[in-house]
Design a protein around this motif. Structure first.
Motif, short mmCIF file in Angstrom:
data_model
loop_
_atom_site.label_atom_id
_atom_site.label_comp_id
_atom_site.label_asym_id
_atom_site.label_seq_id
_atom_site.Cartn_x
_atom_site.Cartn_y
_atom_site.Cartn_z
N VAL A 184 33.27 -39.44 25.00
CA VAL A 184 32.12 -38.75 24.41
C VAL A 184 32.35 -38.50 22.92
O VAL A 184 31.46 -38.72 22.09
CB VAL A 184 31.85 -37.42 25.15
CG1 VAL A 184 30.81 -36.60 24.40
CG2 VAL A 184 31.36 -37.70 26.56
N VAL A 185 33.54 -38.04 22.56
CA VAL A 185 33.85 -37.74 21.15
C VAL A 185 33.77 -39.00 20.31
O VAL A 185 33.14 -39.01 19.23
CB VAL A 185 35.25 -37.10 21.04
CG1 VAL A 185 35.68 -37.01 19.57
CG2 VAL A 185 35.24 -35.71 21.67
N VAL A 186 34.38 -40.08 20.76
CA VAL A 186 34.34 -41.34 20.01
C VAL A 186 32.91 -41.85 19.89
O VAL A 186 32.47 -42.28 18.82
CB VAL A 186 35.23 -42.40 20.70
CG1 VAL A 186 35.00 -43.78 20.09
CG2 VAL A 186 36.70 -42.02 20.58
N ALA A 189 30.87 -39.58 17.52
CA ALA A 189 31.41 -39.54 16.16
C ALA A 189 31.18 -40.85 15.42
O ALA A 189 30.92 -40.85 14.21
CB ALA A 189 32.89 -39.21 16.19
N PHE A 190 31.26 -41.97 16.11
CA PHE A 190 31.26 -43.26 15.41
C PHE A 190 30.16 -44.23 15.85
O PHE A 190 29.90 -45.21 15.13
CB PHE A 190 32.61 -43.96 15.63
CG PHE A 190 33.79 -43.16 15.18
CD1 PHE A 190 34.05 -42.96 13.83
CD2 PHE A 190 34.63 -42.57 16.11
CE1 PHE A 190 35.13 -42.22 13.41
CE2 PHE A 190 35.72 -41.82 15.70
CZ PHE A 190 35.98 -41.64 14.34
N LEU A 191 29.49 -43.97 16.97
CA LEU A 191 28.60 -44.99 17.53
C LEU A 191 27.19 -44.46 17.78
O LEU A 191 26.52 -44.86 18.73
CB LEU A 191 29.20 -45.53 18.84
CG LEU A 191 30.63 -46.09 18.71
CD1 LEU A 191 31.23 -46.36 20.09
CD2 LEU A 191 30.63 -47.37 17.88
N GLN A 192 26.72 -43.57 16.94
CA GLN A 192 25.42 -42.94 17.11
C GLN A 192 24.27 -43.95 17.09
O GLN A 192 23.22 -43.70 17.67
CB GLN A 192 25.19 -41.90 16.01
CG GLN A 192 25.79 -40.54 16.31
CD GLN A 192 25.04 -39.77 17.37
OE1 GLN A 192 23.83 -39.88 17.47
NE2 GLN A 192 25.75 -39.00 18.16
N PHE A 193 24.46 -45.09 16.44
CA PHE A 193 23.36 -46.04 16.29
C PHE A 193 22.96 -46.67 17.61
O PHE A 193 21.88 -47.24 17.72
CB PHE A 193 23.73 -47.13 15.27
CG PHE A 193 25.02 -47.84 15.54
CD1 PHE A 193 25.06 -48.96 16.34
CD2 PHE A 193 26.20 -47.39 14.98
CE1 PHE A 193 26.25 -49.63 16.57
CE2 PHE A 193 27.40 -48.05 15.21
CZ PHE A 193 27.43 -49.17 16.01
N ALA A 194 23.82 -46.60 18.63
CA ALA A 194 23.48 -47.12 19.95
C ALA A 194 24.34 -46.40 20.98
O ALA A 194 25.05 -47.02 21.76
CB ALA A 194 23.68 -48.63 20.02
N TYR A 195 24.26 -45.07 20.98
CA TYR A 195 25.28 -44.30 21.69
C TYR A 195 25.20 -44.44 23.21
O TYR A 195 26.21 -44.38 23.90
CB TYR A 195 25.23 -42.82 21.29
CG TYR A 195 24.00 -42.05 21.69
CD1 TYR A 195 23.93 -41.43 22.93
CD2 TYR A 195 22.91 -41.92 20.83
CE1 TYR A 195 22.81 -40.69 23.30
CE2 TYR A 195 21.80 -41.20 21.19
CZ TYR A 195 21.75 -40.59 22.43
OH TYR A 195 20.64 -39.89 22.79
N ILE A 196 24.01 -44.67 23.77
CA ILE A 196 23.92 -44.82 25.22
C ILE A 196 24.63 -46.09 25.67
O ILE A 196 25.40 -46.09 26.64
CB ILE A 196 22.45 -44.82 25.68
CG1 ILE A 196 21.85 -43.42 25.49
CG2 ILE A 196 22.33 -45.25 27.14
CD1 ILE A 196 20.37 -43.34 25.82
#
Length: 228
Positions: A184-186, A189-196
């Motif tokens: 969840v943290v990674v 923190a780093f992959l919001q553009f396609a977090y699902i």
């Protein structure tokens, strides 16, 4: 980071193969392990559905995109909030004071998952998939956005999948909760553009932690009367 149909299908083959093998081991060793043993298999099927979405997106095939996305979000929004609490419930000793709570959380996950998933099945226009930074993004459409802020939906979801293993009687299942927290943290923190999409891939790979628990029969150390 770039994902593609080959990446999704390769992850699918790896997880389905490993999940099938460990499910056989779990069934023979102790059936209490069986629900968690199915999780890598389910994660592999989910990656297969995402691979199909990729094929539909790159081949301009809306039908393939639709059924692939519906399969992918079935696991994301419906299956995991139900199955993870249920798996911990099945593993928990019968005299554990938290066992009933895990079953209640699984039922809450059932209702929550239905609210997330069913509207998309009734209205296919809500199934919106985009390519963002060369990755699949499903974040645009979520029916509960009409009822509550997205952060609250995400908080409920994360609670349902992390809290049950975090409260498990077994130390190594609690360690699995730490693995999920790291995912969840990674992801956020780093992959919001396609977090699902990224969360499901990383969490799918994280289920290999469960393979380790079953293969080494870690629960036997704390509850030999059930797993010895």
């Amino acid at each position: 980071m770039c994902l593609s149909a080959p990446v999704s299908f390769a992850a699918s083959v790896f997880l389905v193969g490993g999940g099938t093998a460990i499910s056989v081991v779990a069934w023979r060793r102790n059936k209490r392990y069986f629900p968690i043993a199915l999780m890598p298999l389910f994660a592999g099927l989910q990656q297969f559905m995402e691979g199909s979405v990729w094929l539909g997106m790159t081949g301009d095939d809306p039908f393939t995109v639709l059924w692939g996305a519906m399969g992918f979000i079935f696991f994301t929004w419906f299956m995991w909030p139900v199955w993870i609490p249920f798996s911990v419930y099945a593993l928990e000793p019968n005299d554990s004071p938290r066992k009933r709570m895990f079953l209640i959380m699984s039922l809450i996950g059932l209702g929550f998952g239905l609210l997330l998933y069913i509207p998309h099945g009734l209205n296919s226009s809500m199934v919106v998939v985009e390519i963002n930074n060369q990755s699949l993004a499903y974040e645009k459409s979520m029916w509960l956005d009409f009822m509550m802020p997205r952060w609250l939906t995400n908080m409920i979801y994360v609670t349902l999948i992390i809290l049950p293993p975090a409260l498990s009687y077994y130390k190594h299942v609690r360690h699995f909760a730490l693995t999920l927290i790291a995912v969840v943290v990674v992801d956020f923190a780093f992959l919001q553009f396609a977090y699902i999409s990224f969360f499901c891939l990383l969490a799918g790979l994280a289920t290999l932690h469960l393979v380790y628990i079953i293969l080494t029969n870690k629960c036997a150390r704390e509850c030999p009367e059930l797993f010895g």
